[in-house]
Each structure stands twice: as structure tokens, then as C-alpha cells.
Design an enzyme around this catalytic site. Sequence first.
Site, PDB file in Angstrom:
ATOM      1  N   ASN A  58       0.858  -1.190   0.000  1.00  0.00           N
ATOM      2  CA  ASN A  58       0.000   0.000   0.000  1.00  0.00           C
ATOM      3  C   ASN A  58       0.893   1.239   0.000  1.00  0.00           C
ATOM      4  O   ASN A  58       1.486   1.578   1.019  1.00  0.00           O
ATOM      5  CB  ASN A  58      -0.898  -0.025   1.250  1.00  0.00           C
ATOM      6  CG  ASN A  58      -1.761   1.220   1.363  1.00  0.00           C
ATOM      7  OD1 ASN A  58      -1.887   1.991   0.420  1.00  0.00           O
ATOM      8  ND2 ASN A  58      -2.355   1.427   2.526  1.00  0.00           N
ATOM      9  N   LYS A  90      -0.053   4.281  -0.370  1.00  0.00           N
ATOM     10  CA  LYS A  90      -0.762   5.450   0.180  1.00  0.00           C
ATOM     11  C   LYS A  90      -0.546   6.670  -0.736  1.00  0.00           C
ATOM     12  O   LYS A  90      -0.521   6.511  -1.943  1.00  0.00           O
ATOM     13  CB  LYS A  90      -0.319   5.734   1.617  1.00  0.00           C
ATOM     14  CG  LYS A  90      -0.339   4.482   2.490  1.00  0.00           C
ATOM     15  CD  LYS A  90      -0.120   4.783   3.929  1.00  0.00           C
ATOM     16  CE  LYS A  90       0.002   3.482   4.693  1.00  0.00           C
ATOM     17  NZ  LYS A  90      -0.094   3.650   6.109  1.00  0.00           N
ATOM     18  N   HIS A 149      -9.697   0.841   4.958  1.00  0.00           N
ATOM     19  CA  HIS A 149      -8.408   1.121   5.605  1.00  0.00           C
ATOM     20  C   HIS A 149      -8.644   2.100   6.766  1.00  0.00           C
ATOM     21  O   HIS A 149      -9.450   3.019   6.645  1.00  0.00           O
ATOM     22  CB  HIS A 149      -7.418   1.703   4.585  1.00  0.00           C
ATOM     23  CG  HIS A 149      -6.025   1.738   5.120  1.00  0.00           C
ATOM     24  ND1 HIS A 149      -5.602   2.715   5.994  1.00  0.00           N
ATOM     25  CD2 HIS A 149      -4.969   0.905   4.949  1.00  0.00           C
ATOM     26  CE1 HIS A 149      -4.337   2.479   6.324  1.00  0.00           C
ATOM     27  NE2 HIS A 149      -3.929   1.386   5.702  1.00  0.00           N
ATOM     28  N   GLU A 157      -7.036   4.552   7.824  1.00  0.00           N
ATOM     29  CA  GLU A 157      -6.826   5.971   7.511  1.00  0.00           C
ATOM     30  C   GLU A 157      -8.070   6.563   6.852  1.00  0.00           C
ATOM     31  O   GLU A 157      -8.402   7.734   7.046  1.00  0.00           O
ATOM     32  CB  GLU A 157      -5.575   6.140   6.629  1.00  0.00           C
ATOM     33  CG  GLU A 157      -4.310   5.964   7.478  1.00  0.00           C
ATOM     34  CD  GLU A 157      -3.076   5.532   6.718  1.00  0.00           C
ATOM     35  OE1 GLU A 157      -3.066   5.568   5.475  1.00  0.00           O
ATOM     36  OE2 GLU A 157      -2.100   5.151   7.391  1.00  0.00           O
ATOM     37  N   GLU A 187      -5.230  -5.087  10.623  1.00  0.00           N
ATOM     38  CA  GLU A 187      -4.259  -4.003  10.784  1.00  0.00           C
ATOM     39  C   GLU A 187      -4.588  -3.203  12.048  1.00  0.00           C
ATOM     40  O   GLU A 187      -5.378  -2.242  11.986  1.00  0.00           O
ATOM     41  CB  GLU A 187      -4.324  -3.051   9.587  1.00  0.00           C
ATOM     42  CG  GLU A 187      -4.006  -3.695   8.265  1.00  0.00           C
ATOM     43  CD  GLU A 187      -3.506  -2.665   7.266  1.00  0.00           C
ATOM     44  OE1 GLU A 187      -2.370  -2.805   6.813  1.00  0.00           O
ATOM     45  OE2 GLU A 187      -4.240  -1.703   6.974  1.00  0.00           O
ATOM     46  N   GLY A 201       2.394   2.236  10.935  1.00  0.00           N
ATOM     47  CA  GLY A 201       3.407   3.301  10.856  1.00  0.00           C
ATOM     48  C   GLY A 201       4.092   3.624  12.165  1.00  0.00           C
ATOM     49  O   GLY A 201       4.787   4.639  12.272  1.00  0.00           O
ATOM     50  N   SER A 209       3.344  -2.018  10.404  1.00  0.00           N
ATOM     51  CA  SER A 209       4.792  -1.978  10.676  1.00  0.00           C
ATOM     52  C   SER A 209       5.552  -3.234  10.247  1.00  0.00           C
ATOM     53  O   SER A 209       6.553  -3.604  10.860  1.00  0.00           O
ATOM     54  CB  SER A 209       5.054  -1.682  12.157  1.00  0.00           C
ATOM     55  OG  SER A 209       4.612  -0.381  12.459  1.00  0.00           O
TER      56      SER A 209
HETATM   57  C1  PEP Z   1      -0.960   0.238   6.107  1.00  0.00           C
HETATM   58  O1  PEP Z   1      -1.236   1.410   6.264  1.00  0.00           O
HETATM   59  O2  PEP Z   1      -1.710  -0.508   5.444  1.00  0.00           O
HETATM   60  C2  PEP Z   1       0.262  -0.266   6.713  1.00  0.00           C
HETATM   61  C3  PEP Z   1       0.356  -1.533   6.948  1.00  0.00           C
HETATM   62  O3  PEP Z   1       1.239   0.664   7.019  1.00  0.00           O
HETATM   63  P1  PEP Z   1       2.699   0.421   7.663  1.00  0.00           P
HETATM   64  O4  PEP Z   1       3.241  -0.859   7.082  1.00  0.00           O
HETATM   65  O5  PEP Z   1       3.485   1.606   7.284  1.00  0.00           O
HETATM   66  O6  PEP Z   1       2.482   0.273   9.131  1.00  0.00           O
END
Ligand code: PEP
Length: 246
Positions: A6, A8, A91, A93, A159, A165, A201
Site C-alpha cells: 500500500n 498510500k 483502511h 486511515e 491491521e 506506521g 509496521s
Molecule cells: C498500512 O497502512 O496498510 C500499513 C500496513 O502501514 P505500515 O506498514 O506503514 O504500518
Amino acid sequence: MFVAANWKMNLDKKSILEFTKSLHKFKFSNQINTCIFPPMTYIDYLHNLINNLPISVGGQNCHYKSSGAFTGEVSANFLKDTGCEYVLVGHSERRIMNYENNDEIKSRAQTAINSNLKVILCVGEKLTDREEGKALEYIEKQINDCLPNNFKDLFIAYEPIWSIGTGKIPSAFEIQEMHSHIKKIVFRISNKYINVLYGGSVNTENIKEILKITNVDGVLVGGASLKAKDFLAIYSAAVKHLDTSS
Ligand code: PEP
């Protein structure tokens, strides 16, 4: 085994071109499903650059209506039309910053399915839910509320919001427990077995341990997917994992 990236709101045309040069030098495995979710404006560009590679392209979101007066929105039909095979829905976000609720997310997933897109439905609890021992309950409600009625190609990405992040990841026990919980809930509702990806992460350091966890069918990677070298290292770890576990 699934490795999803992803991006983003990152990577412009120039950096996407650089990224894909590394992909063209790499030997992909037919045991891994992989999909990159670029910014909407670059879907077509990326799709054309990697057309001959075993990598799918996906949208980071889609609208819950297939067309109409929705300025600035993107329809699942358009994603399909422009070469997408997958779409991310729900997601965190989007849920937090764009106030998307469970009802809407269910409609987005259903619209995507009607457009023959494969859906990765994201779920995840807040840190307070985890700390108060309510994570399993919270995810159960999200799935009950968001799971579309009829689906064939649907994946769930677990997630935890507090992991995205931040560099913090749940324990192996917590991931295994949640993935098994998700599979049971989906089976109870739909009588279907579902693949569950872990996201939050994931990086080149922890990928090996994450893939060893029972019921982890793949990963959804954000930050660590922005550099081709890291993305390919994560991909290679998935290939190695399959080779050693078979
Ligand atoms: C995400 O936003 O889908 C994600 C997994 O982000 P990160 O790997 O940066 O934590």
C-alpha cells in the site's frame, strides 16, 4: 501467500519508474500473489509499466455507488476498467480521516465485488480496545457490520490501528489469536474459508517471524513497500518461508 504493497499518497511518476526498473530485474515466484496499490492517478501508469510481470495493481479505495454526482470520488468500475484486479476497502486511515463507517464500507466492498474486483477488507482495533481486552469483540463487530453478503475473492487484512506506521506490532500470540478469530467469524457468517493478511509496521527485519505465525496468509505493507529493495526483500522472505515450510 499474499504480499500487498500500500503506497498510500507516496511516489510520483519518476519514482514509480525507478521502482519498476528493479522489478524488471527480479525473478518472481508463481507461489506468491502480489499486488501494488499506487495512488489513484498512477494506476494506469504503473499497470502499463508492469503489465508483463506477475504483479497485480489495485485501488486504495472505491466509492459505494458505481457512478453519479460524486465529485472527486472513484468508482469500482473505473478501477476495473483501468486495469485493477484488487481494491482496499475500510483502511483505518479512510475510516478515521474520511469518517467512513461500517455501513459505507460494506457498500464499498459490495460495489467492488459487483465490478469483479477482488477485495481486501481492512479491520483493526484502537490501542484502548487492545488495552481494555476488547480487541476480539471490536473486530467481530467490524466484520459483522462490514462483510458483504456475497463474495468470492475477499481477503481480510488485520491491521491494528496502533501498529500502522508506529514500529509497534502485536505479539505472535495476539496475531495468531486474532487471525483465527477472524477466520471463525467469517466462516460462521458465510460458510467460507478466508485468507487473512497481517498489516502494521511489517518490515525487512520482522517479516520472517510474522510469516511463521499460524493463520498468517500474507502481509499488507505500507512504509516498507516504498523502496523496491525493501519490497523485494519482503517478497523474497515470503518465497523462502514457503520453501522452508513445504
Ligand atoms: C498500512 O497502512 O496498510 C500499513 C500496513 O502501514 P505500515 O506498514 O506503514 O504500518
